[in-house]
Design a protein around this motif. Sequence first.
Motif, PDB file in Angstrom:
ATOM      1  N   LYS A 148      20.475 -11.941   2.790  1.00  0.00           N
ATOM      2  CA  LYS A 148      19.322 -11.666   1.935  1.00  0.00           C
ATOM      3  C   LYS A 148      19.387 -12.488   0.645  1.00  0.00           C
ATOM      4  O   LYS A 148      20.436 -12.608   0.029  1.00  0.00           O
ATOM      5  N   GLY A 149      18.235 -13.046   0.268  1.00  0.00           N
ATOM      6  CA  GLY A 149      18.144 -13.811  -0.976  1.00  0.00           C
ATOM      7  C   GLY A 149      18.570 -15.255  -0.874  1.00  0.00           C
ATOM      8  O   GLY A 149      18.555 -15.976  -1.878  1.00  0.00           O
ATOM      9  N   ILE A 188       9.712  -8.177  -3.205  1.00  0.00           N
ATOM     10  CA  ILE A 188      10.229  -8.790  -4.430  1.00  0.00           C
ATOM     11  C   ILE A 188       9.164  -9.749  -4.951  1.00  0.00           C
ATOM     12  O   ILE A 188       8.648 -10.586  -4.202  1.00  0.00           O
ATOM     13  N   GLN A 189       8.812  -9.632  -6.229  1.00  0.00           N
ATOM     14  CA  GLN A 189       7.743 -10.455  -6.792  1.00  0.00           C
ATOM     15  C   GLN A 189       8.118 -11.929  -6.736  1.00  0.00           C
ATOM     16  O   GLN A 189       9.208 -12.321  -7.136  1.00  0.00           O
ATOM     17  N   LEU A 249       3.882  -9.414  -4.217  1.00  0.00           N
ATOM     18  CA  LEU A 249       3.935  -8.463  -5.321  1.00  0.00           C
ATOM     19  C   LEU A 249       4.294  -7.063  -4.827  1.00  0.00           C
ATOM     20  O   LEU A 249       3.805  -6.635  -3.779  1.00  0.00           O
ATOM     21  N   PRO A 250       5.128  -6.336  -5.582  1.00  0.00           N
ATOM     22  CA  PRO A 250       5.218  -4.897  -5.348  1.00  0.00           C
ATOM     23  C   PRO A 250       4.001  -4.237  -5.985  1.00  0.00           C
ATOM     24  O   PRO A 250       3.580  -4.626  -7.077  1.00  0.00           O
ATOM     25  N   LEU A 300      -4.524   0.074  -2.940  1.00  0.00           N
ATOM     26  CA  LEU A 300      -3.384  -0.719  -2.479  1.00  0.00           C
ATOM     27  C   LEU A 300      -2.332   0.177  -1.838  1.00  0.00           C
ATOM     28  O   LEU A 300      -2.418   1.400  -1.870  1.00  0.00           O
ATOM     29  N   ASN A 301      -1.322  -0.472  -1.273  1.00  0.00           N
ATOM     30  CA  ASN A 301      -0.189   0.247  -0.712  1.00  0.00           C
ATOM     31  C   ASN A 301       1.040  -0.086  -1.556  1.00  0.00           C
ATOM     32  O   ASN A 301       0.908  -0.316  -2.744  1.00  0.00           O
ATOM     33  N   GLU A 302       2.210  -0.172  -0.946  1.00  0.00           N
ATOM     34  CA  GLU A 302       3.436  -0.408  -1.709  1.00  0.00           C
ATOM     35  C   GLU A 302       3.710  -1.897  -1.969  1.00  0.00           C
ATOM     36  O   GLU A 302       4.498  -2.231  -2.852  1.00  0.00           O
ATOM     37  N   GLY A 303       3.077  -2.772  -1.191  1.00  0.00           N
ATOM     38  CA  GLY A 303       3.309  -4.210  -1.362  1.00  0.00           C
ATOM     39  C   GLY A 303       2.062  -5.010  -1.046  1.00  0.00           C
ATOM     40  O   GLY A 303       1.175  -4.541  -0.320  1.00  0.00           O
TER      41      GLY A 303
END
Length: 456
Positions: free
Chosen positions: A393-394, A179-180, A97-98, A156-159
């Motif tokens: 990526k992805g 990325i969620q 999660l972000p 929390l932090n950023e992720g």
Amino acid sequence: MGKDREGKFHPGKGKPSGANKSEPEIPSDLPVRHPNRNTSKGEDYSKTEATANKSRNATYTEEVTKTQPEELVGDLTKDIFIELASYDQPPCISILLPTHKAGVEVNEQVDMTAFKSALQQAEKMLNEQGTETITTKRMLKPGYDLLREDKFWRSLNEGLAVYIADGFFKFIKLRAPLIQHVRVNTSFYVSPLVPFMVRPEYFYILDIAKKFPRFYRADAIGIEHLQVEELPSGVDDVVHTEEKGDNAVFRTGGKGGVGSANFHGIGAGRPDEKENIALYLEEVDDTIWQSHLNRETVPLLLAGQDFLIPIYRSVSDYKYIWPEALTGNHHQQNDNELYEEAMEVMKPYFEQPLRRALEDYGNKSATELTSTNVGVIIPATYYSRVSQLFVKKGSRIWGTFNEQDNKLDIADQESDKVDDLIDKAVIKTIQNGGEVYFMEADQMPEQGELAAIFRY
């Protein structure tokens, strides 16, 4: 039957009257309890059943709540990465999660809502895969308990990366967004953690000013403010003026604030502003040299007003000052804002390993030591052949690989019976001492989902 003196009746001796007579006939319409009927029903039965239910509930609760959430604190090391990657007791739930450190999203509990939705999605996936209900509840209960921890959602932090299995619940707070994603598979989804792993590259930042210089250590993940006790707080902390009769004496502190040197008003004359600043910055340089830099060969990035940068370079003993600097007054910035600007300047430093790897790929591209064939690359990662792995990526490739039989099967789509083969290839490369680079499609050395440099 006779009476005693008190007038009470007493039965006579011998058998009761009619004892020898035959049993009377029972009327056919008289209700009779069946011999197998439970005669303990009623209040006693209810107590027995309640006790049994209580015992069962206690056992159920104990089974469900025995696992507690555990944070993996500190740096994400290779050992922690491999521990997560090697966990092989499915079903394994991965939730990425972000998240937010502050702001309206924290006040409106956006992250908590997203996590609750992710738990519900994971529960649905487990049910579709045929996981027993009690196992599902046991796995997810620590997550639902975490929803009630208000302090957690405000720190929390950023992720956030959460990994859940039966008897396993660990999470990592990350310093950049993710990325969620929610996945239930035979192993944990860990390749998104690779950019957060500890890397050898780091550097120092010195934010110089006439007052209150700031010193930092930074890497690809974040920044740390280093508290150096002996660091002078400004020019006046180093250069002092004392009037003694007709003479002005200018006194400077020695290295780290120890000792002193004098400049007398007669002879050399009063030091000007630039000289005072030079004395002050030299003291700053000596202090951080003694505390940190004397054992380092990594870059020192200078930040400060234009006229301070060349003065510091002229008095510094450190040989690895970065050629480019952050000019301007940065004392109004917080640490994260300073870090973002610093990383833009230091990008070439962090890209050096990638540039060397791409250059190596180009030099070997005409040989059998490079490939973009996933059918060759994926098995090679299992057998320690890959030294550098480039990943678009992805990318996702679903299937299975039997290491003993060296058999690779590619599937058309995701299911609980296949693996993310790119995730597995990343894990195996890192486990075997290789390097992994996630890249945009136009940055890949050649077109394809994967590219690799082989050791042999």
